[in-house]
Design a protein around this motif. Structure first.
Motif, PDB file in Angstrom:
ATOM      1  N   LEU A 129      25.815  43.979  33.040  1.00 14.78           N
ATOM      2  CA  LEU A 129      24.783  43.244  33.232  1.00 14.78           C
ATOM      3  C   LEU A 129      25.802  42.280  34.187  1.00 14.78           C
ATOM      4  O   LEU A 129      25.140  41.414  35.290  1.00 14.78           O
ATOM      5  CB  LEU A 129      24.553  41.978  31.781  1.00 14.78           C
ATOM      6  N   VAL A 130      27.033  42.555  34.611  1.00 12.91           N
ATOM      7  CA  VAL A 130      27.623  41.851  35.456  1.00 12.91           C
ATOM      8  C   VAL A 130      27.372  42.522  36.693  1.00 12.91           C
ATOM      9  O   VAL A 130      27.753  42.090  37.733  1.00 12.91           O
ATOM     10  CB  VAL A 130      28.550  40.861  34.674  1.00 12.91           C
ATOM     11  N   LEU A 131      27.935  43.785  36.661  1.00 12.74           N
ATOM     12  CA  LEU A 131      28.068  45.063  36.913  1.00 12.74           C
ATOM     13  C   LEU A 131      26.923  44.982  38.899  1.00 12.74           C
ATOM     14  O   LEU A 131      25.932  44.970  38.053  1.00 12.74           O
ATOM     15  CB  LEU A 131      28.345  46.087  36.481  1.00 12.74           C
ATOM     16  N   ARG A 132      27.984  45.144  39.441  1.00  9.04           N
ATOM     17  CA  ARG A 132      26.983  45.232  40.648  1.00  9.04           C
ATOM     18  C   ARG A 132      26.690  45.992  41.499  1.00  9.04           C
ATOM     19  O   ARG A 132      28.137  46.640  41.493  1.00  9.04           O
ATOM     20  CB  ARG A 132      27.156  44.019  42.038  1.00  9.04           C
ATOM     21  N   LYS A 133      26.375  46.951  42.015  1.00  8.31           N
ATOM     22  CA  LYS A 133      26.118  48.274  42.863  1.00  8.31           C
ATOM     23  C   LYS A 133      27.554  47.710  44.180  1.00  8.31           C
ATOM     24  O   LYS A 133      26.205  46.556  45.530  1.00  8.31           O
ATOM     25  CB  LYS A 133      25.166  48.937  42.784  1.00  8.31           C
ATOM     26  N   ARG A 134      28.528  48.731  44.421  1.00  6.47           N
ATOM     27  CA  ARG A 134      28.953  48.082  45.982  1.00  6.47           C
ATOM     28  C   ARG A 134      29.357  49.643  46.677  1.00  6.47           C
ATOM     29  O   ARG A 134      29.100  50.905  45.813  1.00  6.47           O
ATOM     30  CB  ARG A 134      30.192  47.350  45.361  1.00  6.47           C
TER      31      ARG A 134
END
Length: 167
Positions: free
Chosen positions: A161-166
């Motif tokens: 939920l916290v992870l963003r794609k980088r």
């Protein structure tokens, strides 16, 4: 970023492995001469196993635990596949919300299964369907692994939920 991604993948695979082991292995309730899980009861001194069927008084509770553990394992595996797909399909900066929701459903299912077993263990082990005395036992390592899998899937769901794609 690559190290974080590797950690998340290893954490998720560990969660799935814990779910598989706790669902399949015969050690939810153990004693000196027996071991039982949500599928069968085995006598360790004679190496004979008896399947848990509708002869048992609390068969509906066992079926609920079986179903919830199977669902949690399936949800965890599906969440991993969705994560891999989203890893290649999401735009940069978007979150892995679908993966998180599926993983949190897995968390909910394993919590339900372990909670039902915890609540009903006295009634489960006093059934006349058993051919041996199983009421004088204790929780086994598969039961403990189910609770650990609950914690792992919860943490994993929150991480997604916290992870963003980088890049």
């Amino acid at each position: 970023m690559l190290i974080l991604l590797a950690f998340i993948i290893v954490f998720h695979i560990t969660s799935a492995a814990l779910l598989f082991i706790s669902t399949i292995d015969n050690a939810w309730w153990v004693g000196d001469n027996f071991s039982t899980d949500v599928w069968r009861v085995c006598a360790t001194n004679t190496s004979t196993c008896v399947a848990i069927t509708d002869e048992f008084n609390e068969y509906q509770s066992i079926q609920a635990v079986q179903a919830a553990m199977i669902l949690s394992t399936i949800f965890c595996c599906v969440a991993f596949l969705v994560f891999i797909l989203q890893l290649f399909r999401l735009k940069q900066g978007e979150r892995f919300v679908l993966t998180s929701v599926i993983q949190l459903l897995s968390c909910l299912c394993v919590m339900i299964a372990a909670s039902i077993y915890t609540d009903r263990h006295e009634e489960l082990h006093q059934s006349h369907g058993y051919r041996m005395e199983v009421s004088k036992g204790q929780y086994g390592y598969s039961f403990v692994l189910a609770w650990i899998a609950f914690a792992f899937t919860l943490i994993s769901g929150v991480m997604y939920l916290v992870l963003r794609k980088r890049k």
